[in-house]
Design an enzyme around this catalytic site. Structure first.
Site, PDB file in Angstrom:
ATOM      1  N   LYS A 195      30.620 -95.121 -70.024  1.00 46.74           N
ATOM      2  CA  LYS A 195      30.763 -94.950 -68.578  1.00 46.74           C
ATOM      3  C   LYS A 195      29.487 -95.478 -67.913  1.00 46.74           C
ATOM      4  CE  LYS A 195      31.618 -91.809 -64.792  1.00 46.74           C
ATOM      5  NZ  LYS A 195      30.539 -92.441 -63.996  1.00 46.74           N
ATOM      6  N   SER A 220      39.024 -92.244 -58.673  1.00 45.68           N
ATOM      7  CA  SER A 220      37.851 -91.939 -59.479  1.00 45.68           C
ATOM      8  C   SER A 220      38.260 -91.009 -60.615  1.00 45.68           C
ATOM      9  CB  SER A 220      36.758 -91.293 -58.627  1.00 45.68           C
ATOM     10  OG  SER A 220      37.260 -90.150 -57.973  1.00 45.68           O
ATOM     11  N   LEU A 221      37.375 -90.807 -61.568  1.00 44.94           N
ATOM     12  CA  LEU A 221      37.703 -90.019 -62.753  1.00 44.94           C
ATOM     13  C   LEU A 221      37.200 -88.591 -62.627  1.00 44.94           C
ATOM     14  CD1 LEU A 221      36.707 -92.572 -65.549  1.00 44.94           C
ATOM     15  CD2 LEU A 221      39.007 -92.057 -64.738  1.00 44.94           C
ATOM     16  N   ARG A 238      34.560 -99.711 -53.478  1.00 48.24           N
ATOM     17  CA  ARG A 238      35.638 -98.721 -53.564  1.00 48.24           C
ATOM     18  C   ARG A 238      35.974 -98.143 -52.191  1.00 48.24           C
ATOM     19  NH1 ARG A 238      37.106 -95.123 -57.641  1.00 48.24           N
ATOM     20  NH2 ARG A 238      35.137 -95.357 -58.743  1.00 48.24           N
ATOM     21  N   CYS A 273      26.576 -67.040 -37.259  1.00 43.12           N
ATOM     22  CA  CYS A 273      27.166 -66.447 -36.046  1.00 43.12           C
ATOM     23  C   CYS A 273      27.002 -64.941 -35.953  1.00 43.12           C
ATOM     24  CB  CYS A 273      28.641 -66.817 -35.943  1.00 43.12           C
ATOM     25  SG  CYS A 273      29.677 -66.021 -37.207  1.00 43.12           S
ATOM     26  N   TYR A 305      30.810-105.776 -65.239  1.00 46.03           N
ATOM     27  CA  TYR A 305      31.618-105.495 -66.429  1.00 46.03           C
ATOM     28  C   TYR A 305      33.013-105.059 -65.976  1.00 46.03           C
ATOM     29  CZ  TYR A 305      27.903-105.856 -69.893  1.00 46.03           C
ATOM     30  OH  TYR A 305      26.918-106.333 -70.727  1.00 46.03           O
ATOM     31  N   LYS A 335      31.055 -86.659 -69.809  1.00 44.28           N
ATOM     32  CA  LYS A 335      29.652 -86.898 -69.472  1.00 44.28           C
ATOM     33  C   LYS A 335      28.707 -86.416 -70.571  1.00 44.28           C
ATOM     34  CE  LYS A 335      29.872 -88.534 -65.189  1.00 44.28           C
ATOM     35  NZ  LYS A 335      29.061 -87.916 -64.162  1.00 44.28           N
ATOM     36  N   CYS A 338      32.589 -65.511 -44.143  1.00 45.41           N
ATOM     37  CA  CYS A 338      32.410 -65.159 -42.739  1.00 45.41           C
ATOM     38  C   CYS A 338      33.791 -64.890 -42.149  1.00 45.41           C
ATOM     39  CB  CYS A 338      31.722 -66.301 -41.990  1.00 45.41           C
ATOM     40  SG  CYS A 338      31.729 -66.105 -40.197  1.00 45.41           S
ATOM     41  N   CYS A 397      27.066 -62.961 -41.192  1.00 46.39           N
ATOM     42  CA  CYS A 397      26.977 -64.418 -41.290  1.00 46.39           C
ATOM     43  C   CYS A 397      25.636 -64.881 -40.731  1.00 46.39           C
ATOM     44  CB  CYS A 397      28.129 -65.063 -40.520  1.00 46.39           C
ATOM     45  SG  CYS A 397      28.006 -66.863 -40.415  1.00 46.39           S
ATOM     46  N   CYS A 433      33.061 -69.395 -35.612  1.00 50.21           N
ATOM     47  CA  CYS A 433      31.747 -69.572 -36.236  1.00 50.21           C
ATOM     48  C   CYS A 433      31.353 -71.037 -36.119  1.00 50.21           C
ATOM     49  CB  CYS A 433      31.795 -69.157 -37.701  1.00 50.21           C
ATOM     50  SG  CYS A 433      30.279 -69.543 -38.631  1.00 50.21           S
ATOM     51  N   ASP A 472      26.758 -96.420 -65.152  1.00 52.03           N
ATOM     52  CA  ASP A 472      26.268 -95.762 -63.945  1.00 52.03           C
ATOM     53  C   ASP A 472      25.965 -96.844 -62.911  1.00 52.03           C
ATOM     54  OD1 ASP A 472      25.536 -93.749 -62.291  1.00 52.03           O
ATOM     55  OD2 ASP A 472      23.570 -93.398 -63.176  1.00 52.03           O
ATOM     56  N   GLU A 506      35.242 -95.990 -74.012  1.00 50.17           N
ATOM     57  CA  GLU A 506      34.252 -96.992 -73.630  1.00 50.17           C
ATOM     58  C   GLU A 506      33.100 -96.307 -72.899  1.00 50.17           C
ATOM     59  OE1 GLU A 506      37.029 -99.385 -71.522  1.00 50.17           O
ATOM     60  OE2 GLU A 506      36.738 -98.346 -69.613  1.00 50.17           O
ATOM     61  N   TYR A 566      21.183-127.825 -67.342  1.00 50.30           N
ATOM     62  CA  TYR A 566      22.102-127.115 -66.448  1.00 50.30           C
ATOM     63  C   TYR A 566      21.738-127.407 -64.992  1.00 50.30           C
ATOM     64  CZ  TYR A 566      24.515-123.155 -64.215  1.00 50.30           C
ATOM     65  OH  TYR A 566      25.294-122.379 -63.406  1.00 50.30           O
ATOM     66  N   ASP A 567      20.440-127.359 -64.693  1.00 46.24           N
ATOM     67  CA  ASP A 567      19.987-127.618 -63.321  1.00 46.24           C
ATOM     68  C   ASP A 567      20.328-129.029 -62.866  1.00 46.24           C
ATOM     69  OD1 ASP A 567      19.015-125.066 -63.113  1.00 46.24           O
ATOM     70  OD2 ASP A 567      16.945-125.599 -63.625  1.00 46.24           O
ATOM     71  N   GLU A 615      32.538-102.622 -62.843  1.00 46.22           N
ATOM     72  CA  GLU A 615      31.304-102.002 -62.369  1.00 46.22           C
ATOM     73  C   GLU A 615      30.223-103.060 -62.166  1.00 46.22           C
ATOM     74  OE1 GLU A 615      30.297 -97.680 -62.026  1.00 46.22           O
ATOM     75  OE2 GLU A 615      32.106 -98.773 -62.528  1.00 46.22           O
ATOM     76  N   ASP A 668      18.275-124.923 -69.855  1.00 49.52           N
ATOM     77  CA  ASP A 668      18.258-124.607 -68.428  1.00 49.52           C
ATOM     78  C   ASP A 668      18.016-125.865 -67.600  1.00 49.52           C
ATOM     79  OD1 ASP A 668      18.676-122.004 -69.106  1.00 49.52           O
ATOM     80  OD2 ASP A 668      16.633-121.316 -68.677  1.00 49.52           O
ATOM     81  N   ALA A 669      17.166-126.748 -68.102  1.00 51.83           N
ATOM     82  CA  ALA A 669      16.857-127.975 -67.362  1.00 51.83           C
ATOM     83  C   ALA A 669      18.098-128.856 -67.224  1.00 51.83           C
ATOM     84  CB  ALA A 669      15.733-128.742 -68.064  1.00 51.83           C
TER      85      ALA A 669
END
Length: 679
Positions: free
Chosen positions: A116, A83-84, A137, A424, A232, A327, A437, A421, A443, A118, A114, A37-38, A182, A34-35
C-alpha cells in the site's frame, strides 16, 4: 525537409523516444545513453517547432511542462474512485475474510496482495489508447484536472503499448479506459526537495505523501517536471461496458500483467495468496523490509483476486467490500499532555482531546490526540501533566497509546467529563459510552458542524463556505439552520470580514448553483444519523422524492435491501420531526429542488413485486440479477417478511427459503425469473 517527410520523421522519433522512456522508467534497462536520448529529443522539438501542426497528441515533448496555469478545473471520473477500509489487527483481517467467504458462499478465496503506497491516488483516462486526461481523487466522483502536470511524469505512458510478441494478451485499447494508481515521490527525491525548500526559506513538506500531493498540484507544470515523481498503476476501468467489460482481465493478477504490458510501472513484489496464511506472511515480509524500499508504504492491500467475485461483493458508498488495507503497526513517540479539552461535534457527542507538547510522529508534527470518551480516558488514566506514548492510528489519526506512570508528577487529578456542554452550557446526558449535549442544533457547536457537513464537497458542495465564513455567519446570527443559507442576501454577506463585491457574487452564485442537487446527495447532506452515501442512495432510489419519506413507516424502511432496524429508526425519527419538516419547507421555498433521475423506460413485467434473492445463480451475479429485476419494476428486499411477493431461490438457499415456505410465499428458480423479466 518537406511536410510529408517531417510527418514521418516526427512519428518515428515520437515512437522511438517513447520506447526508450519505457525501457528506462518502466523496465530499468536503458538501451541508449542519456546524451543520445537528448539528441533525439532535441531533433523532435526542433521539428515540432518548425511544423507545429504535426505535433502528436502524445508527443514526448509534452513531458517537459508548459507555461504556468491559473487554476484546476473539476472533471468527473469515469467511475467512482472509492477508498479502502483500513484494518490494523490480524483478527480484523480474519473477519474481512469471513465476510468475503460468506458473501460468495465459498469455503476459500484467493487474494491478490500488494504494497500500500503512501502517495496520492490518481485517475488517468485514455481514449483509443492515447492519454487525454488525469485527475486527483477529489470527492470520489469529481476530481481536479491535473493533466498537464501528469504528462511530465515519465512513468506514465502517453500512449498505451500494443501487445508485443511473447507478452501476455492484453485487452483492446479502443474506447475510454481509466487507469488508477498512485503518484509517488522517492525517499531520496523527497529529502532533496525539502532541502531546497528550506534553503529557499520556504516551509518543507511534512511527509512524502504531502510532497507528492503538493507536486502534482503545482500551477506551474515545470515544477512538477523537476521533482522526479513516479506513478504505479494498480487498476483499470472500461467505460464502455463498466468494470467487467467483455475484454477485461478475469483476475487481479491478470490485470497487473496487462497494466505492465501497456507500459505502466506495477509493483513487482505483489503476489497471489491462496488464503490468510499467505496474506499474513506477505504482510510480515513487507513490514520487515519497509525501511529499505525506494518509496514510503504503510501496509499491504488485500484484494479478492477474481474480478467477477469483486463485482458480486460490490461496494459501500466509500469503500469496496472485496478489498482492504492491512496497515502496519503505527510508530510510537513520547510526549507530554499539556491539557485535556472537550470538543462538541455535529451530533452533540462530547469528545475529550489531549493537547500535547508537539512531537514528530512518522514524519508529521502531532500536537493533539483524541481520547475518544470517558471510558477510554479512565481505562488509560490519562491526566494533565502525564508523559504519554502517542501514535498515529493507521498512520493517520493521532491517539494516546498509554501513560508512562513512573513519570507522573505529583498532585494530578483524574479527568471527568463536564456535567454541562462546554459550548452552550446545556445539560450533558450519557448514552452508552458517550456523553451528549442535550441542546440539539440550538448548541452553536452542533449547528456549526451540521452546516459544515451540509455544504461539504460530498453533500451540497457549496464552494466558498469555509470554516471562517460559517463561524462569522453564526456569530452574527445570520444563520440559525441550513435553510437560512438560502435566504442570505448580498447585504448580509457584505457584513462579513474579507467579503468584497467579487467574493459576494461568487458565494451567491455557488448557493444558486447548489439548488439542484441529486436526491441522494441532498439526503446525505441533511446529516441524518447513520445515513451515509450508500443508504442515501438506497432511499433516493426507493422513494424518489422527499415527501414519500414523511409517511414511510419502520417496516417499509426495513424492507429496503441494505437498511436495518437502527438505520430505519433514525430515518423515521428524522422525517417525523416537526422541526425537520419546517426546515425542509423553508429550503424548498428558497428554490432547492432535489433532482430524481428518470426511471428507465420500457416494459415493467415485475411492477409491484417485492423480491428477495437467496442462494447462488448460474448465469449471472446476484447484483446483476437484482438490477435486472429493478429495471423490470420490482423492489428488492434483503429479508423475508409477509410483504415480500416473490422469492428467487438458487442452489445453496438456506434459512430465507425455509422462512418463505413457512409464510407461503411464491418461490421461483433462476430460469423462471429470466422468463418473467423477459415478459
Amino acid at each position: 525537409m518537406n511536410r510529408a517527410d517531417a510527418r514521418k520523421r516526427i512519428e518515428r522519433l515520437s515512437r522511438e523516444i517513447q520506447e526508450h522512456d519505457q525501457r528506462y522508467y518502466g523496465e530499468d534497462r536503458p538501451t541508449i545513453s542519456d546524451a543520445d536520448y537528448d539528441v533525439l529529443l532535441r531533433e523532435l522539438t526542433a521539428l515540432e517547432t518548425e511544423f507545429p501542426n504535426l505535433k502528436l497528441p502524445d508527443s514526448p515533448t509534452l513531458r517537459v511542462g508548459s507555461a504556468m496555469r491559473t487554476a484546476f478545473k473539476k472533471v468527473p471520473h469515469v467511475a467512482p474512485m472509492t477508498s479502502l477500509d483500513s484494518l490494523m489487527a490480524a483478527d480484523d483481517v480474519r473477519e474481512f475474510d469471513a465476510r468475503v467467504r460468506k458473501g460468495l458462499e465459498l469455503d476459500a478465496v484467493e487474494y491478490w496482495a500488494e504494497p500500500k503506497f503512501d502517495g496520492l491516488s490518481i485517475e488517468l483516462v485514455y481514449e483509443d489508447g492515447v492519454f487525454v486526461r488525469g485527475s486527483t481523487r477529489g470527492n470520489g466522483e469529481v476530481g481536479e484536472d491535473i493533466t498537464e502536470n501528469l504528462r511530465t511524469i515519465r512513468s506514465i505512458p502517453l500512449r498505451l503499448r500494443k501487445r508485443a510478441a511473447g507478452e501476455p494478451k492484453a485487452p483492446v485499447t479502443a474506447g475510454t479506459i481509466s487507469v488508477r494508481g498512485e503518484a509517488l515521490i522517492p525517499r531520496m527525491e523527497f529529502e532533496q526537495v525539502n532541502k531546497q525548500l528550506i534553503e529557499a526559506g520556504d516551509e518543507p513538506f511534512a511527509n512524502a505523501r504531502n510532497a507528492a500531493a503538493g507536486t502534482v498540484r503545482q500551477l506551474d507544470p515545470r515544477i512538477t517536471a523537476s521533482r522526479g515523481l513516479s506513478f504505479y498503476a494498480y487498476e483499470m476501468v472500461f467505460a464502455h461496458a463498466g468494470l467487467f467489460a467483455e475484454h477485461a482481465p478475469e483476475t487481479q493478477q491478470q490485470a497487473t500483467e496487462v497494466l505492465r504490458a501497456w507500459g505502466f510501472l506495477v509493483e513487482r513484489s505483489a503476489r497471489l495468496c491462496a488464503g490468510l496464511d499467505d496474506v499474513f506472511a506477505f504482510h510480515a515480509a513487507l513490514e520487515a523490509r519497509r525501511e529499505t524500499l525506494e518509496f514510503e508504504i504503510d501496509g499491504a492491500v488485500i484484494k479478492v483476486n477474481r474480478r467477477d467475485w469483486q463485482h458480486t461483493l460490490g461496494a459501500r458508498s466509500r469503500s469496496p467490500r472485496w478489498a482492504v488495507a492491512y496497515k502496519f503497526p503505527p510508530r510510537v513517540e513520547i510526549t507530554r499532555v499539556l491539557d485535556i479539552v472537550v470538543q462538541v461535534g455535529r451530533t452533540g457527542k462530547l469528545t475529550p482531546v489531549a493537547q500535547l507538547e508537539p512531537v514528530n510522529v512518522s514524519g508529521v508534527t502531532v500536537a493533539r490526540a483524541t481520547l475518544h470518551n470517558q471510558d477510554e480516558v479512565t481505562r488509560k488514566d490519562v491526566r494533565v501533566g502525564d508523559t504519554v506514548r502517542v501514535r498515529r492510528a493507521g498512520d493517520v489519526i493521532p491517539e494516546v497509546v498509554e501513560v508512562i506512570v513512573d513519570r507522573r508528577p505529583r498532585g494530578t487529578e483524574p479527568f471527568t467529563m463536564p456535567a454541562k456542554c462546554p459550548v452552550c452550557g446545556a445539560p450533558v446526558q450519557r448514552e452508552g459510552a458517550y456523553h451528549l449535549c442535550t441542546n440539539g442544533l440550538a448548541c452553536p457547536a452542533q449547528l456549526e458542524g451540521h452546516i459544515h457537513h451540509f455544504v461539504s464537497r460530498g453533500a451540497m458542495d457549496i464552494v466558498g463556505l469555509g470554516g471562517k465564513t460559517v463561524r462569522q455567519l453564526l456569530d452574527l446570527k445570520l444563520v440559525r439552520d441550513i435553510a437560512d443559507l438560502y435566504h442570505l442576501t448580498p447585504i448580509d454577506l457584505a457584513s462579513l470580514e474579507g467579503f468584497a463585491e467579487k467574493s459576494i457574487d461568487n458565494l451567491m452564485a455557488a448557493l444558486e448553483a447548489s439548488k439542484r442537487p441529486r436526491l441522494d446527495r441532498f439526503l446525505y447532506a441533511l446529516g441524518i444519523e447513520h445515513v451515509g452515501g450508500t443508504v442515501a442512495g438506497l432511499l433516493a432510489e426507493h422513494y424518489r422524492g422527499i415527501e414519500p419519506l414523511y409517511e414511510a413507516d419502520l417496516e417499509a424502511l426495513q424492507e429496503i435491501h441494505g437498511i436495518g432496524p437502527e438505520v430505519a429508526e433514525a430515518v423515521h425519527r428524522f422525517f417525523s420531526s416537526p422541526r425537520t419538516r419546517k426546515v425542509l419547507d423553508r429550503l424548498f421555498q428558497a428554490g432547492v429542488r432535489p433532482q430524481v433521475p428518470a426511471k428507465p423506460r420500457g416494459p415493467q413485467p415485475l411492477a409491484g413485486e417485492i423480491m428477495v434473492f437467496t442462494g447462488s445463480l448460474e448465469t449471472m451475479t446476484r447484483p446483476e440479477a437484482q438490477r435486472r429485476a429493478e429495471s423490470a419494476g420490482a423492489r428488492i428486499a434483503s429479508v423475508i417478511t409477509r410483504r415480500v411477493t416473490l422469492v428467487v431461490a438458487g442452489p445453496g438457499a438456506g434459512s430465507k427459503l425455509d422462512e418463505a415456505a413457512r409464510l407461503g410465499l411464491t418461490v421461483i428458480d433462476e430460469r423462471q425469473f429470466l422468463k418473467r423479466v423477459a415478459g
